[in-house]
Design an enzyme around this catalytic site. Structure first.
Site, short mmCIF file in Angstrom:
data_model
loop_
_atom_site.label_atom_id
_atom_site.label_comp_id
_atom_site.label_asym_id
_atom_site.label_seq_id
_atom_site.Cartn_x
_atom_site.Cartn_y
_atom_site.Cartn_z
N LYS A 1 -77.54 49.45 6.28
CA LYS A 1 -78.44 49.80 7.57
C LYS A 1 -79.26 51.15 7.06
O LYS A 1 -80.46 51.17 7.68
CB LYS A 1 -77.38 50.26 8.61
CG LYS A 1 -76.59 48.99 9.25
CD LYS A 1 -75.79 49.23 10.49
CE LYS A 1 -74.97 48.04 11.05
NZ LYS A 1 -74.16 48.63 12.15
N HIS B 1 -63.96 16.19 1.58
CA HIS B 1 -65.06 15.58 0.65
C HIS B 1 -65.93 16.56 0.02
O HIS B 1 -66.86 16.14 -0.48
CB HIS B 1 -65.92 14.71 1.71
CG HIS B 1 -64.87 13.48 2.38
ND1 HIS B 1 -64.55 12.26 1.71
CD2 HIS B 1 -64.33 13.51 3.36
CE1 HIS B 1 -63.88 11.90 2.80
NE2 HIS B 1 -63.65 12.46 3.76
N GLU C 1 -64.88 42.15 6.92
CA GLU C 1 -65.38 43.41 7.37
C GLU C 1 -64.28 44.43 7.39
O GLU C 1 -64.35 45.41 7.20
CB GLU C 1 -66.04 43.23 8.63
CG GLU C 1 -66.98 44.47 8.76
CD GLU C 1 -68.08 44.23 9.71
OE1 GLU C 1 -69.37 44.24 9.51
OE2 GLU C 1 -67.69 44.12 10.79
#
Length: 412
Positions: free
Chosen positions: A403, A288, A262
């Site tokens: 937003k 893995h 961010e």
């Protein structure tokens, strides 16, 4: 105590660029526009204030419900996860973060209404997930609002959430206006719930304060060199992998991803898209899965190996040989701590031999001082990288756009 080792060549780095990064941070700290630099010392008075509440909190509550998301929860979770093994008697902390109804219902089932202190945290005061979950809690548990001693608020001084707290005479704590949410864990955001839960937050702040002082005194030069290397090689290595060898680092890795992503994914002053992509892995599990890509995939990543040199847990691998399973007998009689550190070493050497740029952070042990140091380390690394990328490290215009679109969606 932390040990830092750089396994890539720093001799080629431009001294002017190194100084530019360091001086940029000195300017930020001096002009007071960026406030997280002052939290390690400035938050210590808050700890003393909170300590005065201990007896009442301990008498009434055994659980703390943190209502917050992103910078209002990730840092708290990271510190709790790291210190919970050495602080087993700390109060239970329940995190209500995501607007996922399955998760909300599940977390609400864990809450004893009469034994839980609710702490609502939002830097802006208007975070839709946080406010929506808070409303659900009030309605479901019939929480009294006026003069409630069961609800605390942490927010900016002049936010709508702070106005709500004042209107209802709730205890509230202020996030300094010049401290961004993702840099706020050492403010009231993290210190209030962690202190009230029973963690030694003063020692965390002392560790952060000591690291910051060493940084200003140029005793942590490796940090400036690392940021300079990352930014000057950003086109060649646009991704950084944090490969942490302990499950206790899982939440810390998520905090780093938010802080890094961010802060650094921006348009620079010339309008160009820049950024360094963070990837968080846990060893040995991700040996893995992701390791193959690091070693034989594109050489476009740097890797930071994080491990604990001395674990408090002395769990041994039995000196037991089982028919057909003799292949693993070479570790019989060793501790699991020896095994995971050897796996870290072996993986790091294989990554180095494949031509990947690597650095290493070794914890002597996990304690409050080291946690404070590590928080400051990554915050400073982020700020240094942002300064050299020529961006505003502390805003998030891309997030704000989402937003606005969300609000418009529901107002159609």
């Amino acid at each position: 105590m932390l040990r830092f080792t750089t396994h890539f060549d720093t001799k080629e780095l431009d001294p002017f660029t190194i100084e530019k990064g360091y001086e940029s941070l000195r300017f930020e700290a001096h002009n007071q526009e960026v406030g997280y630099y002052h939290l390690p010392s400035g938050s210590q008075d808050l700890i003393h204030e909170l300590t005065a509440l201990d007896s009442e909190i301990n008498r009434r509550f055994n659980t703390i419900a943190v209502v917050g998301i992103g910078g209002s929860s990730l840092g708290i979770k990271a510190i709790e996860r790291l210190l919970r093994p050495s602080t087993p008697n700390a109060k239970k902390i329940i995190y209500l973060e995501n607007s996922d109804p399955i998760s909300i219902i599940s977390k609400m089932k864990e809450i004893d209404k009469f034994k839980t202190l609710f702490i609502v945290i939002s830097k802006s005061g208007g975070t839709v997930e946080t406010l929506s979950i808070f409303k659900r809690l009030v309605a479901s548990f019939e929480l009294p609002l006026m003069s409630s001693e069961q609800i605390y608020v942490v927010s900016d001084d002049n936010s709508i959430l702070s106005h709500f707290a004042d209107e209802n005479k709730l205890r509230r704590f202020i996030i300094p206006a010049n401290v961004g949410g993702r840099f706020s864990v050492l403010s009231a955001v993290g210190m209030v719930p962690l202190t009230l839960a029973g963690f030694d937050t003063l020692s965390i702040l002392k560790g952060a304060e000591a690291f910051l002082e060493r940084f200003w005194n140029r005793q942590e030069e490796h940090l400036i060199q690392k940021a300079t290397y990352y930014v000057t090689h950003k086109d060649q290595f646009p991704m950084n992998v944090l490969f942490a060898y302990s499950d206790t680092f899982e939440e810390f890795g998520k905090w780093v991803v938010q802080l890094w992503g961010e802060s650094l994914g921006k348009r620079n002053r010339r309008g160009e898209r820049v950024g360094l992509t963070p990837i968080s892995l846990i060893g040995s599990v991700d040996q893995h899965s992701f390791l193959q890509l690091i070693i034989e995939g594109p050489l476009n990543k740097t890797v930071t190996f994080l491990h604990i040199e001395h674990s408090e847990e002395h769990l041994m691998i039995p000196n037991l040989s089982l028919k057909y399973l003799e292949k693993s007998d070479f570790v019989n009689g060793k501790s699991f701590n020896d095994l995971i550190n050897a796996q870290c070493y072996a993986t790091m050497q294989s990554v180095l031999q494949s031509g990947v740029s690597v650095d290493e952070i070794a914890w002597k042990q996990i304690d409050e001082i080291s946690v404070g140091e590590m928080i400051l380390y990554y915050e400073l690394l982020t700020s240094l990288s942002g300064a050299l990328l020529e961006i505003n490290t502390y805003d998030q215009p891309g997030v704000e756009l989402g937003k606005q679109i969300l609000e418009g969606y529901f107002k159609k």
